[in-house]
Design a protein around this motif. Structure first.
Motif, PDB file in Angstrom:
ATOM      1  N   THR A 176       0.828  -1.204   0.000  1.00  0.00           N
ATOM      2  CA  THR A 176       0.000   0.000   0.000  1.00  0.00           C
ATOM      3  C   THR A 176       0.862   1.253   0.000  1.00  0.00           C
ATOM      4  O   THR A 176       2.081   1.197   0.179  1.00  0.00           O
ATOM      5  N   THR A 177       0.209   2.381  -0.184  1.00  0.00           N
ATOM      6  CA  THR A 177       0.898   3.673  -0.094  1.00  0.00           C
ATOM      7  C   THR A 177       0.771   4.157   1.339  1.00  0.00           C
ATOM      8  O   THR A 177      -0.150   4.901   1.668  1.00  0.00           O
ATOM      9  N   SER A 178       1.652   3.677   2.196  1.00  0.00           N
ATOM     10  CA  SER A 178       1.728   4.018   3.622  1.00  0.00           C
ATOM     11  C   SER A 178       0.928   3.045   4.466  1.00  0.00           C
ATOM     12  O   SER A 178       0.015   2.351   3.980  1.00  0.00           O
ATOM     13  N   GLU A 181      -2.824   4.119   4.594  1.00  0.00           N
ATOM     14  CA  GLU A 181      -3.694   3.588   3.547  1.00  0.00           C
ATOM     15  C   GLU A 181      -4.052   2.136   3.835  1.00  0.00           C
ATOM     16  O   GLU A 181      -5.201   1.713   3.613  1.00  0.00           O
ATOM     17  N   SER A 312       4.695  -0.318   7.908  1.00  0.00           N
ATOM     18  CA  SER A 312       5.479   0.337   6.862  1.00  0.00           C
ATOM     19  C   SER A 312       6.897   0.511   7.377  1.00  0.00           C
ATOM     20  O   SER A 312       7.202   0.141   8.515  1.00  0.00           O
ATOM     21  N   ARG A 322       6.774   6.411   1.091  1.00  0.00           N
ATOM     22  CA  ARG A 322       5.335   6.148   1.098  1.00  0.00           C
ATOM     23  C   ARG A 322       5.030   4.723   0.647  1.00  0.00           C
ATOM     24  O   ARG A 322       4.244   4.497  -0.277  1.00  0.00           O
ATOM     25  N   VAL A 323       5.644   3.763   1.322  1.00  0.00           N
ATOM     26  CA  VAL A 323       5.384   2.352   1.041  1.00  0.00           C
ATOM     27  C   VAL A 323       4.992   1.664   2.347  1.00  0.00           C
ATOM     28  O   VAL A 323       5.743   1.678   3.316  1.00  0.00           O
ATOM     29  N   SER A 343      -6.315   3.468  -5.580  1.00  0.00           N
ATOM     30  CA  SER A 343      -5.101   4.192  -5.950  1.00  0.00           C
ATOM     31  C   SER A 343      -4.178   3.405  -6.863  1.00  0.00           C
ATOM     32  O   SER A 343      -3.063   3.863  -7.143  1.00  0.00           O
ATOM     33  N   THR A 346       1.119   0.674  -5.669  1.00  0.00           N
ATOM     34  CA  THR A 346       2.137   1.520  -5.049  1.00  0.00           C
ATOM     35  C   THR A 346       3.426   1.417  -5.865  1.00  0.00           C
ATOM     36  O   THR A 346       3.744   0.363  -6.420  1.00  0.00           O
ATOM     37  N   SER A 347       4.170   2.508  -5.932  1.00  0.00           N
ATOM     38  CA  SER A 347       5.382   2.597  -6.742  1.00  0.00           C
ATOM     39  C   SER A 347       6.264   1.347  -6.645  1.00  0.00           C
ATOM     40  O   SER A 347       6.802   1.040  -5.580  1.00  0.00           O
TER      41      SER A 347
END
Length: 481
Positions: A176-178, A181, A312, A322-323, A343, A346-347
């Motif tokens: 996820t992004t954080s 999230e 995280s 932000r992972v 979203s 995640t990157s």
């Protein structure tokens, strides 16, 4: 009167502690070093150190040596009687946004937001890894996927770190992004607007924000300052069918820093299974606990997939990456779908960067460095609070993380303290933001992530003077931030 050699050494070291040559949280020289330096036997030095322990000046830490203790003002424990409040809708968002905006103004001493300073984070190593990954696989900077959320190597590292807890299913992982999230997705997967979520009291304000934003109600569970939420109270709530989900921080709760005992975690896992109630477990501080061994999460005792562990690497490695991730148990598919439509992935680039950082010994070395530094900073902050705040104030004794929870005289309004502290150039977090029902109006949370400095020392002294003044003024009207 004759004084033994060990008593003389204890008195000498005690004098150095009193004069702050050795400050709270500092490590004393080793037993061998003291014996050589003072030309004493090892047994004499050990007698002196035991005497200092008895006087409450130092504490032994397994395989680490002796450390200077900070002054302590123990917080009151909850009553043995289990009483539950009515579930309540949360209403802190507007107030919180005003406080956060005020606290982030430039040139303010940051004792509010719970972040460690950059100098504790491995920025140079991360810069090198970012550059190396970009050279090796530049395509990740331009590629995107709405379906494949997980970078395989990052997912492998998460499973590798969880080996101590037992065998986990790779299909449980959703990146996820954080961590925030991850928690939001889990709440959406297991509860709907109007449902009740059991939370700790006091509880991290972002968790309350999420509950409020999703139109859910919060049921506050009383918390012991050392052992965390009352399992008896949770069982009572489940037996009564009051809650549809539970949201807890069992390892280093924010703001108290307490750790739930392993027996309580095991009991909680059994309750969740019997009542078919999911637990969203925020484990973001689990790696930053000061215990000899990293405490297990409740997830380690989950045999039925009811625990959704969220975490995280933002606190110990890189907030900017932000992972985050969730080990979502039986709810993994629902969480994955919500992630995809909310979203996308995640990157993968930053997942690959973090995977490389986690592959070798860098992460464990980073954790040892941070635990040592944060433990010392908490000790210095606690000691300064005891020196500057009124005698009636209490201070939590965190077992992890980097915040302290300060109880003040009843007539002190934490919102008014925040307001006056802001005018004096100091940021703090008023206690009202940590409760769905507006409790803790005379509490404040302080960040200990800053390196100790004359500026931080002065900021704590300023807060202490303001608390003295507010206590002397009597009971003020409750103020708005």
């Amino acid at each position: 009167m004759h004084i033994n050699l060990y008593e003389q050494l204890a008195n000498d070291l005690g004098g150095l502690i009193a004069s702050r040559v050795f400050a709270p949280g500092d490590r004393l020289p080793s037993i061998r070093h003291l014996a050589q330096q003072k030309r004493l036997s090892v047994s004499t030095v050990m007698q002196a150190l035991r005497l200092m322990e008895d006087r409450g000046l130092i504490e032994a830490r397994p395989q680490a040596g002796y450390y200077v203790r900070h002054r302590s003002r123990t917080m009151a424990v909850m009553s043995d009687a289990v009483q539950l409040q009515e579930p309540a809708y949360v209403g802190i968002n507007n107030l919180l946004m005003r406080v956060l905006k005020a606290n982030e103004e430039p040139d303010i001493v940051q004792l509010g937001s719970a972040w460690p300073l950059d100098e504790l984070l491995p920025m140079k190593r991360m810069q090198k890894i970012v550059a190396a990954v970009a050279r090796r696989d530049a395509a990740m900077l331009s590629s995107v996927s709405c379906y494949e959320t997980n970078h395989p190597e990052f997912a492998r590292q998460i499973l590798r770190r969880a080996l101590d807890w037992g065998r986990l299913d790779p299909a449980e992982i959703v990146v996820t992004t954080s961590c925030t999230e991850a928690i939001s997705l889990c709440l959406r997967a297991v509860a709907k607007p109007g449902d009740t979520v059991a939370i700790e009291s006091a509880s991290y304000f972002v968790l309350l924000q999420l509950i409020e934003s999703l139109g859910m109600k919060a049921l506050e569970i009383p918390v012991h300052p050392k052992t965390g939420p009352s399992i008896d109270a949770l069982e009572l709530a489940m037996n009564a069918g009051l809650v549809q989900a539970v949201l807890l921080v069992p390892n280093a709760n924010n703001p108290l820093g307490c750790i739930m005992p392993e027996a309580n975690k095991q009991r909680l896992a059994g309750l969740l299974s019997r009542h078919n109630v999911p637990l969203i477990e925020d484990d973001v501080y689990g790696d930053l606990c000061f215990t000899p061994e990293r405490p297990w999460p409740v997830k380690a005792y989950d045999t039925t997939g009811h625990v959704m562990l969220c975490s995280s690497f933002s606190k110990a490695v890189s907030p900017g990456a932000r992972v985050g991730y969730v080990l979502a148990g039986r709810y993994a598919q629902d969480v994955a779908v919500l992630k995809m439509v909310s979203s996308g992935a995640t990157s993968h680039f930053f997942q690959a960067v973090l995977a490389e950082f986690l592959t070798g010994s860098a992460y464990e070395n980073q954790l040892r460095k941070m635990r040592r530094a944060l433990s010392q900073r908490i000790a210095r902050m606690s000691d300064a609070i005891c020196a500057s705040f009124p005698q009636q104030c209490t201070v939590s004794e965190p077992q992890g993380g980097f915040v302290v929870w300060v109880g003040m005289p009843e007539q002190v309004d934490a919102l008014l303290l925040h307001q006056r502290a802001h005018e004096a150039g100091v940021a703090c977090m008023p206690g009202q933001l940590f409760s769905a029902s507006g409790k803790y109006g005379n509490f404040v949370r302080l960040n200990c992530g800053n390196a100790w400095s004359p500026r931080v020392q002065a900021a704590v002294s300023t807060l202490g003077a303001l608390v003295h003044r507010l206590a002397d003024e009597g009971a003020p009207l409750r103020s708005a931030a």
